[in-house]
Design an enzyme around this catalytic site. Structure first.
Site, PDB file in Angstrom:
ATOM      1  CG  ASP A  26      23.892 -17.934 -18.798  1.00 53.40           C
ATOM      2  OD1 ASP A  26      24.438 -18.714 -19.589  1.00 53.40           O
ATOM      3  OD2 ASP A  26      23.104 -17.035 -19.146  1.00 53.40           O
ATOM      4  NE  ARG A  54      29.334 -17.398 -26.859  1.00 54.24           N
ATOM      5  CZ  ARG A  54      28.096 -17.910 -26.765  1.00 54.24           C
ATOM      6  NH1 ARG A  54      27.517 -17.964 -25.574  1.00 54.24           N
ATOM      7  NH2 ARG A  54      27.465 -18.355 -27.824  1.00 54.24           N
TER       8      ARG A  54
END
Length: 435
Positions: A214, A310
């Site tokens: 991430d 998301r």
């Protein structure tokens, strides 16, 4: 590494887009000081990050713990210096965590073309996970990348970009198991996984590519303020990734994931651009022991441009989402969703603006993963007031959503009209736009 010397210790409270810089005269009277992003703290009442003592990052750093860095090595050295003592790290220019390219991490004889030959479903099948010399070499190569591109952020740290064009390319900022961190005015290009894993058994035994890393991960950490950053795939958009075995060679994971009991986080005035998996709040349905009662997150005045999914997807968390603008492109209209409703989530989404192509399904803006009521009110789609829950239930009757998150947010600064939000965040969200 170059060390900045500071002669003032004023603390600045940043409230919305107004920075109130407070110094103290000999008579104890507050007076205006010169603005310094590194000395600013999250303003009172500005989202969950302002609760329970607030978020101050490294604003109280002494002169020995204020750094300016211009390389990835300098950045990681500055992070390690001084332990958890308050520190301010100024990132000057775009610093590259993978400056020598993916080739620098290759070891053990890994070769993508050989990997593709060895695990071609026509040869290897789809009934067992990838095993063998090339998978072992991929794992070893991935471990080298992992060690290089992850940067562990300590407690009581503020990281700010200098000027309008500073930030991090290909690094993964790990805010893990710490407290009190601020990230501001950074352009962050999502890390590219050099060695995605092929799992033949994934996706109902049709196989899939899975990637790591991430751009920012908030893991088991409390009090974080992520503000006025630009997060993007940058030079490596997913649309340009090749396909192998009929599946996209996925090399990106999340942009900002908040997981594993993280708590008291404010995400404000950021620009999220051209990415698939934007923000996961709560990473698993089975983490109730760490996540229940936590994952308190506020998201406001962010712009999501070219989003797919998301934004956020929520499990367990008491999440306040207001005054954000979501832009879905023509190419994404069939697969997108904005708000993901997961297990035991308490999502309160209001006063947001969503821009969709004319033929896109409005109902897809909500995605039901588990039975969790949410509040969705005063949201506008293409400039029109829209009851997102009612439209979702009418268009997707197999996924009926219940209204009522069971709480009302109180930690909010100014709530703008959702009709004005697109213009406001276009002008003021993202790196280089701290006002």
């Amino acid at each position: 590494m170059r060390l900045h010397i500071w002669h003032a210790h004023a603390i600045t409270a940043a409230v919305g887009c107004t920075a109130l810089v407070l110094g103290v005269t000999g008579t104890g009277v507050a007076q205006s000081q010169g603005r310094d992003l590194g000395r600013q703290v999250l303003g009172a009442g500005d989202g969950w990050g302002s609760a329970e003592g607030g978020t101050t990052g490294g604003s109280a750093a002494d002169t020995e713990h204020v750094y300016t860095v211009t390389t990835w090595a300098e950045f990681k050295t500055a992070l390690r210096a001084g332990g958890d003592a308050p520190k301010i790290i100024k990132v000057k220019g775009m610093i590259d965590a993978v400056s020598e390219g993916c080739e620098a991490f290759v070891t053990g004889g890994y070769d993508l073309q050989q990997y593709l030959k060895d695990y071609d479903p026509a040869v290897y099948g789809n009934d067992k996970i990838a095993m063998g010399p090339q998978e072992d070499a991929r794992v070893a190569s991935a471990a080298r990348q992992d060690a290089e591109i992850k940067a562990n952020i300590p407690s009581n740290t503020t990281i700010v970009g200098v000027g309008k064009n500073s930030g991090i390319l290909g690094g993964s900022l790990q805010i893990k198991g710490v407290s009190n961190v601020i990230l501001r005015n950074l352009t962050i290009e999502a890390p590219l996984d050099c060695f995605p894993k092929w799992d033949p058994t994934d996706d109902n035994n049709t196989g899939n590519w899975n990637s790591e890393y991430d751009a920012v991960v908030v893991f088991g950490t409390d009090h974080v303020w992520i503000d006025h950053n630009t997060l993007t795939d940058g030079r490596y958009p997913d649309s340009e990734r090749p396909s192998y075995f009929g599946k996209v060679f996925q090399q990106h994971d999340g942009l900002t994931d908040i997981v594993r009991g993280a708590n008291y986080v404010t995400v404000s005035w950021n620009s999220f651009k051209d990415h698939d998996k934007n923000m996961l709040i709560g990473n698993s349905d089975s983490t109730a022991t760490t996540d229940a009662g936590k994952l308190k997150v506020t998201m406001h005045h962010n712009r999501f441009d070219g989003i797919l999914q998301r934004s956020p997807r929520v499990r367990f968390g008491q999440v306040d989402v207001y005054n954000n603008h979501y832009v879905v492109t023509e190419e994404q209209k069939d697969d997108y969703y904005v708000f993901g409703v997961g297990i035991r989530s308490q999502l309160h989404a209001s006063d947001n603006a969503i821009t969709l192509p004319a033929s896109a399904s409005v109902g897809k803006a909500l995605k039901k993963w588990n039975e969790s009521p949410l509040t969705a009110q005063n949201n506008y789609v293409n400039g029109k007031l829209t009851d997102l829950i009612a439209v979702h239930n009418a268009e997707i009757p197999s996924e009926i959503l219940q209204s009522g998150a069971g709480w009302t947010p109180t930690l909010r600064t100014k709530v703008d009209s959702p009709r004005a939000v697109p213009g406001i965040v276009a002008n003021r969200a993202g790196a280089g736009k701290v006002c």
